[in-house]
Design an enzyme around this catalytic site. Structure first.
Site, short mmCIF file in Angstrom:
data_model
loop_
_atom_site.label_atom_id
_atom_site.label_comp_id
_atom_site.label_asym_id
_atom_site.label_seq_id
_atom_site.Cartn_x
_atom_site.Cartn_y
_atom_site.Cartn_z
N ALA A 166 119.48 117.44 -5.48
CA ALA A 166 120.39 116.90 -4.42
C ALA A 166 121.76 117.27 -5.05
CB ALA A 166 120.42 115.22 -4.54
N LYS A 167 122.77 117.76 -4.29
CA LYS A 167 124.01 118.22 -4.68
C LYS A 167 124.97 117.11 -4.63
CE LYS A 167 125.72 121.86 -3.43
NZ LYS A 167 126.15 122.94 -4.63
#
Ligand code: PMP
Length: 305
Positions: A158-159
């Site tokens: 997940a960024k």
């Protein structure tokens, strides 16, 4: 390099003046890193402005939201259109796009769910992230003493804005030690990625890259380079690697939206050398693919005009 300002930033459905794109100091994401982001590039071409894998970047943004229990008030299609509107209104023909979904002003404390979800999209002109010499000469990397976050601490897939503290610690140490960027090893001591780039090495004419299970981000450039390299006839293997695999590489390069394809000339002062022929071939093919110049990769391109 200071930000190059443009006219407007998209915030929650409105295009606001650059200097008015402000948030409250008690914004949840500012305190606790409860946001997710994307980085996308657009290019000027004779056929109009193109964005590279725009929908897939926005889909990845939505996936990051899912991991973080953020429910974005705009669907993928709306954010794709909003991105195009933001490019159009600013008049820049090439640059970088930064969508951000974050917990806004509501409540303090660690439970993010009580705060609203806000969305912004900014664009600005941005040249070669690792400098113009990153392809002609190659960059110098340093294996960081900071470990890459792992899926049971902060999911690297997940960024999240919070994840970038890990990257920034490594980047700063590398810069202060006189290098251009960092190689991050995971908690098992295997190579994961650079601070914001995926890693490829070439050995005996074959390409290798760490698997996603190493903690490497599912980079869209990584994915594109794997496809392009295979189409060029190279074998590409996702495999675990340790730091000495990098020291002994025949060629090495990193990929990412900001950095594009950048050659690596040394790791911890172990010389790999000038950008090699395979790196150059990948660089040249990718430079055309991202601009829609190659028919077989046209599906990666979305036109703005
Ligand atoms: N790893 C990290 C940690 C990144 O931030 C990025 C940039 N998004 C990448 C790899 C490369 O991903 P992409 O090719 O999708 O830009």
């Amino acid at each position: 390099m200071p930000l190059q300002e443009v006219a407007k930033i998209w915030m929650d459905g409105e295009l606001v003046d650059w200097n008015d794109a402000k948030i409250h100091v008690l914004t949840h994401g500012l305190h606790y890193g409860t946001g997710v982001l994307e980085g996308i590039r657009f290019y000027d071409t004779p056929n109009g402005i193109v964005v590279f894998r725009l929908t897939e970047h926005i889909e990845r943004l939505h996936k990051s939201c899912k991991v973080m229990l953020l429910d974005p008030p705009f669907d993928v299609k709306q954010l794709v259109e909003a991105t195009k509107d933001t490019i159009r209104v600013n008049g820049e023909r090439a640059g970088y796009i930064r969508p951000l979904v974050y917990r806004g002003y509501g409540e303090m404390g660690l439970n993010p769910l009580a705060s609203p979800v806000n969305v912004s999209i900014a664009v600005w002109p941005w040249g070669a992230y690792l400098g113009d010499e990153s392809i002609t000469k190659g960059i110098r990397l340093h294996v960081s003493s900071w470990q890459r976050i792992s899926d049971n601490s902060l999911p690297p897939s997940a960024k999240t804005t919070a994840n970038y503290m890990n990257s920034a610690l490594a980047k700063v140490d590398a810069l202060r030690a006189g290098f251009d960027d960092a190689v991050m090893l995971n908690t098992q001591g295997q190579v994961a990625e650079a601070s914001a780039m995926n890693i490829f090495i070439v050995r005996n004419g074959k390409l290798y890259t760490p698997p996603l299970s190493s903690g490497a981000l599912r980079g869209l450039r990584r994915d594109s380079v794997i496809t392009v390299a295979r189409d060029l006839g190279f074998e590409v293997t996702e495999t675990e690697m340790v730091r000495s695999d990098l020291y002994l590489a025949d060629e090495m390069f990193v990929t990412g939206t900001a950095a594009e394809v950048a050659a690596v000339r040394s790791v911890d002062d172990r010389e790999i050398g000038d950008p090699g022929p395979i790196t150059k071939q990948i660089y040249d093919t990718m430079a055309k693919a991202v601009r829609g110049e190659l028919d077989q990769y046209k599906q990666w391109i979305e036109y703005v005009d």
